[in-house]
Design a protein around this motif. Structure first.
Motif, mmCIF file in Angstrom:
data_model
loop_
_atom_site.group_PDB
_atom_site.id
_atom_site.type_symbol
_atom_site.label_atom_id
_atom_site.label_comp_id
_atom_site.label_asym_id
_atom_site.label_seq_id
_atom_site.Cartn_x
_atom_site.Cartn_y
_atom_site.Cartn_z
ATOM 1 N N LEU A 245 0.822 -1.212 0.000
ATOM 2 C CA LEU A 245 0.000 0.000 0.000
ATOM 3 C C LEU A 245 0.857 1.263 0.000
ATOM 4 N N GLY A 246 1.980 1.214 0.718
ATOM 5 C CA GLY A 246 2.884 2.359 0.727
ATOM 6 C C GLY A 246 3.404 2.665 -0.664
ATOM 7 N N ARG A 247 3.858 1.620 -1.343
ATOM 8 C CA ARG A 247 4.371 1.802 -2.703
ATOM 9 C C ARG A 247 3.273 2.226 -3.668
ATOM 10 N N GLU A 248 2.100 1.646 -3.502
ATOM 11 C CA GLU A 248 0.986 1.988 -4.389
ATOM 12 C C GLU A 248 0.587 3.454 -4.215
ATOM 13 N N THR A 249 0.568 3.917 -2.968
ATOM 14 C CA THR A 249 0.242 5.319 -2.700
ATOM 15 C C THR A 249 1.227 6.250 -3.392
ATOM 16 N N LEU A 250 2.507 5.957 -3.241
ATOM 17 C CA LEU A 250 3.529 6.799 -3.862
ATOM 18 C C LEU A 250 3.415 6.773 -5.383
ATOM 19 N N ALA A 251 3.098 5.601 -5.945
ATOM 20 C CA ALA A 251 2.968 5.482 -7.397
ATOM 21 C C ALA A 251 1.778 6.296 -7.909
ATOM 22 N N ILE A 252 0.650 6.192 -7.192
ATOM 23 C CA ILE A 252 -0.552 6.924 -7.610
ATOM 24 C C ILE A 252 -0.299 8.433 -7.570
ATOM 25 N N GLU A 253 0.321 8.892 -6.481
ATOM 26 C CA GLU A 253 0.568 10.329 -6.350
ATOM 27 C C GLU A 253 1.619 10.811 -7.349
ATOM 28 N N ALA A 254 2.627 9.991 -7.606
ATOM 29 C CA ALA A 254 3.642 10.356 -8.604
ATOM 30 C C ALA A 254 3.009 10.450 -9.998
ATOM 31 N N ASP A 255 2.130 9.501 -10.308
ATOM 32 C CA ASP A 255 1.434 9.535 -11.607
ATOM 33 C C ASP A 255 0.581 10.790 -11.742
ATOM 34 N N ALA A 256 -0.061 11.185 -10.641
ATOM 35 C CA ALA A 256 -0.917 12.371 -10.673
ATOM 36 C C ALA A 256 -0.097 13.640 -10.917
ATOM 37 N N ILE A 257 1.076 13.720 -10.308
ATOM 38 C CA ILE A 257 1.933 14.890 -10.524
ATOM 39 C C ILE A 257 2.459 14.908 -11.955
ATOM 40 N N ARG A 258 2.775 13.706 -12.489
ATOM 41 C CA ARG A 258 3.207 13.649 -13.895
ATOM 42 C C ARG A 258 2.081 14.105 -14.828
ATOM 43 N N ALA A 259 0.855 13.728 -14.495
ATOM 44 C CA ALA A 259 -0.287 14.155 -15.308
ATOM 45 C C ALA A 259 -0.469 15.669 -15.218
ATOM 46 N N LEU A 260 -0.273 16.234 -14.014
ATOM 47 C CA LEU A 260 -0.348 17.683 -13.852
ATOM 48 C C LEU A 260 0.732 18.365 -14.684
ATOM 49 N N HIS A 261 1.910 17.804 -14.663
ATOM 50 C CA HIS A 261 3.033 18.325 -15.454
ATOM 51 C C HIS A 261 2.682 18.340 -16.938
ATOM 52 N N ALA A 262 2.058 17.268 -17.412
ATOM 53 C CA ALA A 262 1.745 17.141 -18.839
ATOM 54 C C ALA A 262 0.703 18.157 -19.293
ATOM 55 N N ARG A 263 -0.267 18.456 -18.438
ATOM 56 C CA ARG A 263 -1.346 19.351 -18.877
ATOM 57 C C ARG A 263 -1.110 20.815 -18.502
ATOM 58 N N LEU A 264 0.012 21.105 -17.845
ATOM 59 C CA LEU A 264 0.240 22.469 -17.387
ATOM 60 C C LEU A 264 0.292 23.465 -18.534
ATOM 61 N N GLY A 265 0.746 23.013 -19.702
ATOM 62 C CA GLY A 265 0.820 23.911 -20.844
ATOM 63 C C GLY A 265 -0.347 23.807 -21.798
ATOM 64 N N ASP A 266 -1.418 23.100 -21.384
ATOM 65 C CA ASP A 266 -2.578 22.946 -22.269
ATOM 66 C C ASP A 266 -3.261 24.284 -22.536
ATOM 67 N N ASP A 267 -3.191 25.191 -21.553
ATOM 68 C CA ASP A 267 -3.712 26.545 -21.754
ATOM 69 C C ASP A 267 -2.752 27.515 -21.077
ATOM 70 N N ASP A 268 -3.116 28.778 -21.040
ATOM 71 C CA ASP A 268 -2.209 29.786 -20.479
ATOM 72 C C ASP A 268 -2.545 30.137 -19.036
ATOM 73 N N SER A 269 -3.353 29.299 -18.371
ATOM 74 C CA SER A 269 -3.825 29.657 -17.029
ATOM 75 C C SER A 269 -2.679 29.752 -16.013
ATOM 76 N N PHE A 270 -1.715 28.860 -16.094
ATOM 77 C CA PHE A 270 -0.610 28.891 -15.118
ATOM 78 C C PHE A 270 0.215 30.171 -15.293
ATOM 79 N N VAL A 271 0.515 30.504 -16.545
ATOM 80 C CA VAL A 271 1.294 31.717 -16.809
ATOM 81 C C VAL A 271 0.516 32.957 -16.375
ATOM 82 N N ARG A 272 -0.789 32.975 -16.662
ATOM 83 C CA ARG A 272 -1.607 34.127 -16.263
ATOM 84 C C ARG A 272 -1.684 34.246 -14.741
ATOM 85 N N ALA A 273 -1.782 33.095 -14.070
ATOM 86 C CA ALA A 273 -1.832 33.117 -12.601
ATOM 87 C C ALA A 273 -0.517 33.645 -12.030
ATOM 88 N N ALA A 274 0.594 33.161 -12.571
ATOM 89 C CA ALA A 274 1.896 33.628 -12.087
ATOM 90 C C ALA A 274 2.071 35.116 -12.357
#
Length: 332
Positions: free
Chosen positions: A16-45
């Motif tokens: 369960l420990g490893r699975e938790t880390l894998a799920i959360e790591a995958d979620a951050i990778r997904a966030l990384h991938a979609r960060l440039g889908d629009d200009d919202s991050f740049v506008r927020a910054a």
């Protein structure tokens, strides 16, 4: 008394420990991938960068805990920020918010009633709002000028209920904003130290030799024609394991240490007629009061010495520094 895990339980815990880390790591990778889908991050910054007031972060429950950390990270890296609890905001704390501020509202569902209750009042002030939600079509997302999508496929919790993956991704988004702002502001180590004076980096970058050196009568010093026996009394009384040897203008011309005494014992049996100038080390290492204490540490480490003399711009002795002084000041 509770029993320890059996072999099966231990395997399950590790799984369960490893699975938790894998799920959360995958979620951050997904966030990384979609960060440039629009200009919202740049506008927020950009909005946060141009903010002439403070960044006000708010959220309920676990989102609130994450919000506190985001506000703290922003504040410590050059972006003035604070956390306001939405429940308290509805009962007076909203007076902390001004039109010059930027309001960051955090809610994974985007439907937090406490945030939705205060947001109209926030917007009436003219305060611009950034929403962090996992639901782009939520009411909170629609009310905000900028929406940052923190959606996750699932929580790491086996029940898919406890905020785990979602809070990790929210925290990562906050860190991404803070780091981006840190860079565009030209935030340096010295700036970080100013907001962390009690931390190790603050002590390293803010502590000067003058802050920790010994001064006045605490400085061990004798003249060059002093008998060794009297010089040893100065070493003993001042408790620094050394004495400086100074001329009539109080300029250091030498130093004598405990180590020198031990080596001297091997050569001499009678100290009664020895002058300190005949056994001192000439041209001792020096530092200046305005130098950083960490620079003195570097010299001590390079030359394997435990004491240093402190001189002013005219090379007159004004202080003395022992490695223990630096340790007590937590510079090392």
């Amino acid at each position: 008394m509770l029993k320890s895990f059996d072999e099966g339980q231990a395997r399950r815990v590790l799984e369960l420990g490893r699975e938790t880390l894998a799920i959360e790591a995958d979620a951050i990778r997904a966030l990384h991938a979609r960060l440039g889908d629009d200009d919202s991050f740049v506008r927020a910054a950009d909005l946060l960068y141009r903010c002439s007031g403070r960044v006000v972060v708010s959220g309920m429950g676990k989102s609130g805990h994450i919000g506190r950390k985001i506000a703290a990270t922003l504040a410590s890296t050059g972006t003035p920020a604070m956390f306001v609890h939405p429940g308290e905001a509805a009962h007076g704390d909203l007076g902390m918010v001004t039109a010059k501020d930027v309001f960051i509202a955090i809610s994974n569902s985007g439907e937090s009633s406490e945030l939705l209750e205060i947001l109209p009042a926030v917007k009436r002030m003219g305060t611009q709002v950034i929403a962090m939600t996992g639901k782009p079509q939520s009411r909170l997302a629609r009310l905000a000028e900028i929406h940052l999508n923190i959606a996750v496929d699932k929580e790491a919790c086996p029940l898919n209920l406890a905020p785990t993956t979602s809070t990790t991704v929210t925290l990562a988004m906050g860190d991404a904003l803070a780091v981006a702002l840190l860079d565009v502001r030209g935030f340096r180590e010295e700036d970080f130290a100013l907001s962390h004076p009690g931390g190790a980096l603050g002590r390293r970058l803010l502590t000067h030799v003058r802050d920790v050196m010994r001064t006045g009568d605490a400085i061990p010093a004798v003249g060059p024609d002093t008998l060794l026996a009297k010089a040893l009394l100065e070493v003993s009384q001042k408790g620094m394991g050394m004495t400086a040897i100074v001329d009539d203008e109080r300029r250091p011309i030498g130093v004598f240490t405990d180590g020198d005494l031990r080596r001297l014992i091997e050569r001499y049996h009678d100290f009664s007629n020895i002058l300190i100038r005949d056994v001192m080390h000439a041209n001792p290492r020096r530092v200046h009061p305005e130098q950083l204490a960490v620079d003195a540490v570097a010299v001590m480490e390079e030359f394997r010495i435990n004491q240093m003399l402190v001189v002013d711009s005219e090379d007159r002795l004004v202080g003395a520094l022992h490695i223990h002084d630096l340790t007590r000041a937590k510079v090392i």
